[in-house]
Structures are given as C-alpha cells and as structure tokens.
Design a protein around this motif. Structure first.
Motif, PDB file in Angstrom:
ATOM      1  N   HIS A 248       0.870  -1.168   0.000  1.00 52.68           N
ATOM      2  CA  HIS A 248       0.000   0.000   0.000  1.00 52.68           C
ATOM      3  C   HIS A 248       0.911   1.224   0.000  1.00 52.68           C
ATOM      4  O   HIS A 248       1.801   1.344   0.844  1.00 52.68           O
ATOM      5  CB  HIS A 248      -0.896   0.005   1.237  1.00 52.68           C
ATOM      6  N   ILE A 249       0.706   2.123  -0.962  1.00 53.79           N
ATOM      7  CA  ILE A 249       1.520   3.336  -1.061  1.00 53.79           C
ATOM      8  C   ILE A 249       0.581   4.526  -0.972  1.00 53.79           C
ATOM      9  O   ILE A 249      -0.076   4.908  -1.943  1.00 53.79           O
ATOM     10  CB  ILE A 249       2.344   3.355  -2.365  1.00 53.79           C
ATOM     11  N   GLY A 250       0.498   5.092   0.216  1.00 53.44           N
ATOM     12  CA  GLY A 250      -0.474   6.133   0.503  1.00 53.44           C
ATOM     13  C   GLY A 250      -0.341   7.395  -0.321  1.00 53.44           C
ATOM     14  O   GLY A 250      -1.335   8.077  -0.564  1.00 53.44           O
ATOM     15  N   ASN A 251       0.871   7.725  -0.775  1.00 52.01           N
ATOM     16  CA  ASN A 251       1.029   8.978  -1.516  1.00 52.01           C
ATOM     17  C   ASN A 251       1.103   8.763  -3.033  1.00 52.01           C
ATOM     18  O   ASN A 251       1.492   9.662  -3.765  1.00 52.01           O
ATOM     19  CB  ASN A 251       2.256   9.751  -1.020  1.00 52.01           C
ATOM     20  N   MET A 252       0.670   7.608  -3.509  1.00 50.79           N
ATOM     21  CA  MET A 252       0.589   7.349  -4.953  1.00 50.79           C
ATOM     22  C   MET A 252      -0.791   7.809  -5.416  1.00 50.79           C
ATOM     23  O   MET A 252      -1.789   7.144  -5.192  1.00 50.79           O
ATOM     24  CB  MET A 252       0.787   5.849  -5.225  1.00 50.79           C
ATOM     25  N   THR A 253      -0.825   8.994  -6.037  1.00 51.21           N
ATOM     26  CA  THR A 253      -2.118   9.612  -6.314  1.00 51.21           C
ATOM     27  C   THR A 253      -2.440   9.833  -7.788  1.00 51.21           C
ATOM     28  O   THR A 253      -3.548  10.252  -8.099  1.00 51.21           O
ATOM     29  CB  THR A 253      -2.199  10.976  -5.605  1.00 51.21           C
ATOM     30  N   CYS A 254      -1.467   9.594  -8.686  1.00 55.91           N
ATOM     31  CA  CYS A 254      -1.735   9.900 -10.093  1.00 55.91           C
ATOM     32  C   CYS A 254      -0.967   8.947 -11.011  1.00 55.91           C
ATOM     33  O   CYS A 254      -0.174   8.131 -10.547  1.00 55.91           O
ATOM     34  CB  CYS A 254      -1.338  11.342 -10.405  1.00 55.91           C
ATOM     35  N   GLY A 255      -1.206   9.086 -12.296  1.00 55.71           N
ATOM     36  CA  GLY A 255      -0.527   8.251 -13.267  1.00 55.71           C
ATOM     37  C   GLY A 255       0.976   8.428 -13.246  1.00 55.71           C
ATOM     38  O   GLY A 255       1.730   7.476 -13.450  1.00 55.71           O
ATOM     39  N   GLY A 256       1.428   9.651 -13.010  1.00 51.92           N
ATOM     40  CA  GLY A 256       2.867   9.905 -12.912  1.00 51.92           C
ATOM     41  C   GLY A 256       3.483   9.155 -11.750  1.00 51.92           C
ATOM     42  O   GLY A 256       4.575   8.588 -11.868  1.00 51.92           O
TER      43      GLY A 256
END
Length: 66
Positions: free
Chosen positions: A4-12
């Motif tokens: 789980h990667i909490g700060n993965m928020t966009c395609g980039g």
C-alpha cells in the motif's frame, strides 16, 4: 506481494513506482490500482528490497501481504 503506497495519487506516481520496481527486478510483474493505492508485485526478490527502493524514491510502502 502487495504493498500500500499512501502517496501514490496519479498516473505519474504509478509510472515512477513501476520504474522503481523494475530497477530492482526487471522481470517483475507490476499491477497498480490507483483507486486503492495498492501495488501488486510478482517477483522472486524479497519484499524488503522493493520497500527500500520505493522508500528512497519517495513512495514509502506498507506491506499488505507477503
């Protein structure tokens, strides 16, 4: 393994995470679900190697299952 990667928020972010995983193991299979911020990795490498590399890349993970 699933992370789980909490700060993965966009395609980039997803592309950066995938690139980081591939640096650790070019043969790894990576599945990303941005909605749940989860990354599933199929690899023979230990989870700790991916966790360390992702942390250094600015995407600190939490191991969901090994």
């Amino acid at each position: 393994m699933e992370l789980h990667i909490g700060n993965m928020t966009c395609g980039g972010c997803a592309r950066s995470v995938t690139a980081t995983v591939k640096e650790v193991d070019p043969a790894a299979t990576v599945e990303i679900d941005l909605a749940t911020k989860r990354v599933r990795i199929a690899s023979t490498q230990p989870a700790e190697r991916f966790a360390s590399a992702l942390d250094e890349a600015g995407f600190p993970p939490q191991v969901e299952q090994a």
